[in-house]
Design a protein around this motif. Structure first.
Motif, PDB file in Angstrom:
ATOM      1  N   PRO A 188      20.502  45.270  23.034  1.00  0.00           N
ATOM      2  CA  PRO A 188      21.682  44.580  22.499  1.00  0.00           C
ATOM      3  C   PRO A 188      22.852  44.437  23.469  1.00  0.00           C
ATOM      4  O   PRO A 188      23.998  44.467  23.060  1.00  0.00           O
ATOM      5  N   TRP A 189      22.578  44.323  24.746  1.00  0.00           N
ATOM      6  CA  TRP A 189      23.650  44.027  25.689  1.00  0.00           C
ATOM      7  C   TRP A 189      23.036  43.287  26.873  1.00  0.00           C
ATOM      8  O   TRP A 189      21.841  43.387  27.132  1.00  0.00           O
ATOM      9  N   PRO A 190      23.844  42.524  27.612  1.00  0.00           N
ATOM     10  CA  PRO A 190      23.299  41.795  28.771  1.00  0.00           C
ATOM     11  C   PRO A 190      22.861  42.763  29.860  1.00  0.00           C
ATOM     12  O   PRO A 190      23.623  43.639  30.267  1.00  0.00           O
ATOM     13  N   ILE A 191      21.635  42.633  30.314  1.00  0.00           N
ATOM     14  CA  ILE A 191      21.128  43.477  31.393  1.00  0.00           C
ATOM     15  C   ILE A 191      20.518  42.575  32.452  1.00  0.00           C
ATOM     16  O   ILE A 191      19.731  41.680  32.141  1.00  0.00           O
ATOM     17  N   THR A 192      20.911  42.777  33.685  1.00  0.00           N
ATOM     18  CA  THR A 192      20.495  41.896  34.765  1.00  0.00           C
ATOM     19  C   THR A 192      19.293  42.473  35.504  1.00  0.00           C
ATOM     20  O   THR A 192      19.014  43.673  35.436  1.00  0.00           O
ATOM     21  N   GLN A 193      18.592  41.613  36.226  1.00  0.00           N
ATOM     22  CA  GLN A 193      17.468  42.088  37.032  1.00  0.00           C
ATOM     23  C   GLN A 193      17.920  43.041  38.140  1.00  0.00           C
ATOM     24  O   GLN A 193      17.208  44.018  38.420  1.00  0.00           O
ATOM     25  N   PRO A 194      19.076  42.813  38.796  1.00  0.00           N
ATOM     26  CA  PRO A 194      19.542  43.829  39.748  1.00  0.00           C
ATOM     27  C   PRO A 194      19.754  45.193  39.104  1.00  0.00           C
ATOM     28  O   PRO A 194      19.464  46.228  39.715  1.00  0.00           O
ATOM     29  N   GLU A 195      20.264  45.219  37.848  1.00  0.00           N
ATOM     30  CA  GLU A 195      20.453  46.496  37.169  1.00  0.00           C
ATOM     31  C   GLU A 195      19.114  47.147  36.850  1.00  0.00           C
ATOM     32  O   GLU A 195      18.943  48.366  37.015  1.00  0.00           O
ATOM     33  N   LEU A 196      18.140  46.355  36.426  1.00  0.00           N
ATOM     34  CA  LEU A 196      16.799  46.897  36.191  1.00  0.00           C
ATOM     35  C   LEU A 196      16.188  47.411  37.481  1.00  0.00           C
ATOM     36  O   LEU A 196      15.476  48.427  37.481  1.00  0.00           O
ATOM     37  N   ALA A 197      16.470  46.728  38.578  1.00  0.00           N
ATOM     38  CA  ALA A 197      15.932  47.157  39.870  1.00  0.00           C
ATOM     39  C   ALA A 197      16.483  48.519  40.268  1.00  0.00           C
ATOM     40  O   ALA A 197      15.741  49.401  40.724  1.00  0.00           O
ATOM     41  N   THR A 198      17.795  48.720  40.092  1.00  0.00           N
ATOM     42  CA  THR A 198      18.370  50.015  40.457  1.00  0.00           C
ATOM     43  C   THR A 198      17.883  51.113  39.526  1.00  0.00           C
ATOM     44  O   THR A 198      17.640  52.246  39.966  1.00  0.00           O
ATOM     45  N   LEU A 199      17.721  50.817  38.239  1.00  0.00           N
ATOM     46  CA  LEU A 199      17.233  51.820  37.301  1.00  0.00           C
ATOM     47  C   LEU A 199      15.806  52.242  37.595  1.00  0.00           C
ATOM     48  O   LEU A 199      15.445  53.411  37.442  1.00  0.00           O
ATOM     49  N   SER A 200      14.974  51.285  38.002  1.00  0.00           N
ATOM     50  CA  SER A 200      13.559  51.579  38.224  1.00  0.00           C
ATOM     51  C   SER A 200      13.241  51.883  39.686  1.00  0.00           C
ATOM     52  O   SER A 200      12.082  52.150  40.019  1.00  0.00           O
ATOM     53  N   GLY A 201      14.235  51.850  40.544  1.00  0.00           N
ATOM     54  CA  GLY A 201      14.008  52.155  41.955  1.00  0.00           C
ATOM     55  C   GLY A 201      13.096  51.159  42.638  1.00  0.00           C
ATOM     56  O   GLY A 201      12.246  51.520  43.448  1.00  0.00           O
ATOM     57  N   ALA A 202      13.269  49.876  42.307  1.00  0.00           N
ATOM     58  CA  ALA A 202      12.415  48.821  42.857  1.00  0.00           C
ATOM     59  C   ALA A 202      13.294  47.702  43.405  1.00  0.00           C
ATOM     60  O   ALA A 202      14.494  47.626  43.117  1.00  0.00           O
ATOM     61  N   SER A 203      12.692  46.817  44.197  1.00  0.00           N
ATOM     62  CA  SER A 203      13.419  45.664  44.705  1.00  0.00           C
ATOM     63  C   SER A 203      13.535  44.600  43.605  1.00  0.00           C
ATOM     64  O   SER A 203      12.731  44.579  42.668  1.00  0.00           O
ATOM     65  N   GLU A 204      14.492  43.709  43.754  1.00  0.00           N
ATOM     66  CA  GLU A 204      14.644  42.633  42.772  1.00  0.00           C
ATOM     67  C   GLU A 204      13.423  41.724  42.701  1.00  0.00           C
ATOM     68  O   GLU A 204      12.991  41.366  41.593  1.00  0.00           O
ATOM     69  N   PRO A 205      12.810  41.325  43.841  1.00  0.00           N
ATOM     70  CA  PRO A 205      11.599  40.503  43.750  1.00  0.00           C
ATOM     71  C   PRO A 205      10.464  41.207  42.998  1.00  0.00           C
ATOM     72  O   PRO A 205       9.717  40.576  42.244  1.00  0.00           O
ATOM     73  N   THR A 206      10.355  42.520  43.197  1.00  0.00           N
ATOM     74  CA  THR A 206       9.310  43.278  42.513  1.00  0.00           C
ATOM     75  C   THR A 206       9.564  43.296  41.006  1.00  0.00           C
ATOM     76  O   THR A 206       8.635  43.122  40.205  1.00  0.00           O
ATOM     77  N   VAL A 207      10.821  43.486  40.606  1.00  0.00           N
ATOM     78  CA  VAL A 207      11.168  43.469  39.191  1.00  0.00           C
ATOM     79  C   VAL A 207      10.897  42.094  38.599  1.00  0.00           C
ATOM     80  O   VAL A 207      10.374  41.971  37.481  1.00  0.00           O
ATOM     81  N   HIS A 208      11.231  41.048  39.335  1.00  0.00           N
ATOM     82  CA  HIS A 208      10.986  39.685  38.869  1.00  0.00           C
ATOM     83  C   HIS A 208       9.497  39.463  38.582  1.00  0.00           C
ATOM     84  O   HIS A 208       9.119  38.917  37.536  1.00  0.00           O
ATOM     85  N   LYS A 209       8.632  39.902  39.498  1.00  0.00           N
ATOM     86  CA  LYS A 209       7.188  39.742  39.323  1.00  0.00           C
ATOM     87  C   LYS A 209       6.675  40.586  38.156  1.00  0.00           C
ATOM     88  O   LYS A 209       5.840  40.132  37.370  1.00  0.00           O
ATOM     89  N   ALA A 210       7.176  41.812  38.052  1.00  0.00           N
ATOM     90  CA  ALA A 210       6.717  42.693  36.975  1.00  0.00           C
ATOM     91  C   ALA A 210       7.141  42.160  35.614  1.00  0.00           C
ATOM     92  O   ALA A 210       6.377  42.208  34.640  1.00  0.00           O
ATOM     93  N   LEU A 211       8.349  41.628  35.521  1.00  0.00           N
ATOM     94  CA  LEU A 211       8.803  41.042  34.262  1.00  0.00           C
ATOM     95  C   LEU A 211       7.958  39.828  33.887  1.00  0.00           C
ATOM     96  O   LEU A 211       7.631  39.619  32.713  1.00  0.00           O
ATOM     97  N   ARG A 212       7.592  39.036  34.902  1.00  0.00           N
ATOM     98  CA  ARG A 212       6.760  37.871  34.631  1.00  0.00           C
ATOM     99  C   ARG A 212       5.417  38.290  34.058  1.00  0.00           C
ATOM    100  O   ARG A 212       4.918  37.683  33.098  1.00  0.00           O
ATOM    101  N   ARG A 213       4.842  39.353  34.597  1.00  0.00           N
ATOM    102  CA  ARG A 213       3.553  39.830  34.082  1.00  0.00           C
ATOM    103  C   ARG A 213       3.697  40.347  32.651  1.00  0.00           C
ATOM    104  O   ARG A 213       2.820  40.132  31.810  1.00  0.00           O
ATOM    105  N   LEU A 214       4.803  41.026  32.357  1.00  0.00           N
ATOM    106  CA  LEU A 214       5.031  41.522  31.002  1.00  0.00           C
ATOM    107  C   LEU A 214       5.238  40.369  30.026  1.00  0.00           C
ATOM    108  O   LEU A 214       4.781  40.429  28.879  1.00  0.00           O
ATOM    109  N   ARG A 215       5.910  39.318  30.485  1.00  0.00           N
ATOM    110  CA  ARG A 215       6.074  38.139  29.623  1.00  0.00           C
ATOM    111  C   ARG A 215       4.730  37.480  29.342  1.00  0.00           C
ATOM    112  O   ARG A 215       4.417  37.106  28.203  1.00  0.00           O
TER     113      ARG A 215
END
Length: 243
Positions: A188-215
């Motif tokens: 219930p709040w805006p969360i950005t891919q850079p924020e997900l990247a820092t939380l998961s200890g991953a790069s932004e491109p990696t988070v982008h690819k992982a989110l695409r697979r989950l979608r």
């Protein structure tokens, strides 16, 4: 500080005048009498989206009792990024570490949408803890719980690949803060891919690819700065396997 907007109802941009705080939150876990004592402190204030309430390293010591809305705590990394450290919602206490030990702020706190809170001076907060042992115990328990969650988060992200780390982060956020609907939950709040990247200890491109697979797997759906978990059970299986 003035009590801004008390009793204005709809003037609070959709925020409620009555709240059902989670039992796991500080306010939700207090007895009615103790809660009334705590909420008698300070002044009620409204903050709009994107407002910085506390800044890392600044020497302020007031405490915020969150009534409604969401804030995020971020820290500045050595390479110049802002790392998302935690999310706090209605029922939570923010800023208590600086109030207790007198040291500078350990994080920057920013509103994610409109927030309603009570702002309390350090002197009034500490006096309340001295006079009300039950409230002091609840605050101590809340602080320890936050530290335990932070430790568990670090352990969970050790020794697994970036996609699994992202799944674990999303699962933890959805289970702790998500608005549950059917088999899923909405964050219930805006969360950005850079924020997900820092939380998961991953790069932004990696988070982008992982989110695409989950979608593509139907686990999550995403919009502009929004994430909905469509199937919490499936996300948990991806995040933790048979655990």
């Amino acid at each position: 500080m003035e009590d801004k907007g008390v009793g204005h109802g709809a003037g609070w941009h959709g925020l409620r005048e009555e709240w059902a705080w989670p039992a796991s939150s500080l306010l939700g876990g207090l007895t009615p009498d103790a809660r009334d004592q705590l909420l008698a402190l300070g002044a009620r204030v409204r903050y709009e989206a994107g407002r910085v309430l506390m800044r890392e390293a600044e020497r302020t010591s007031f405490v915020l009792i969150l009534l409604d809305g969401v804030v995020k705590a971020t820290g500045h990394t050595q390479d110049g990024r802002d790392a998302l450290l935690a999310v706090r919602m209605g029922g939570d206490l923010v800023g208590e570490l600086a109030a207790v030990d007198g040291y500078p702020r350990s994080a920057t706190v920013t509103t994610c949408g409109t927030v309603l809170a009570r702002t309390v001076t350090r002197a009034d907060f500490l006096e309340c803890l001295r006079r009300h042992p039950g409230i002091a115990h609840a605050v101590n328990t809340s602080t320890v719980t936050k530290l335990r969650v932070a430790t568990t988060h670090r352990i969970d992200l050790t020794g697994c690949d970036a996609a699994t780390r992202l799944a674990r982060v999303l699962h933890q956020i959805a289970m702790t803060y998500g608005e549950h609907t059917g088999d899923g939950a909405v964050i219930p709040w805006p969360i950005t891919q850079p924020e997900l990247a820092t939380l998961s200890g991953a790069s932004e491109p990696t988070v982008h690819k992982a989110l695409r697979r989950l979608r593509e797997a139907g686990v999550v759906s995403t919009g502009y700065r929004t994430i909905r978990v469509e199937d919490l059970s499936l996300l948990g299986s991806i995040a933790f396997g048979q655990r």
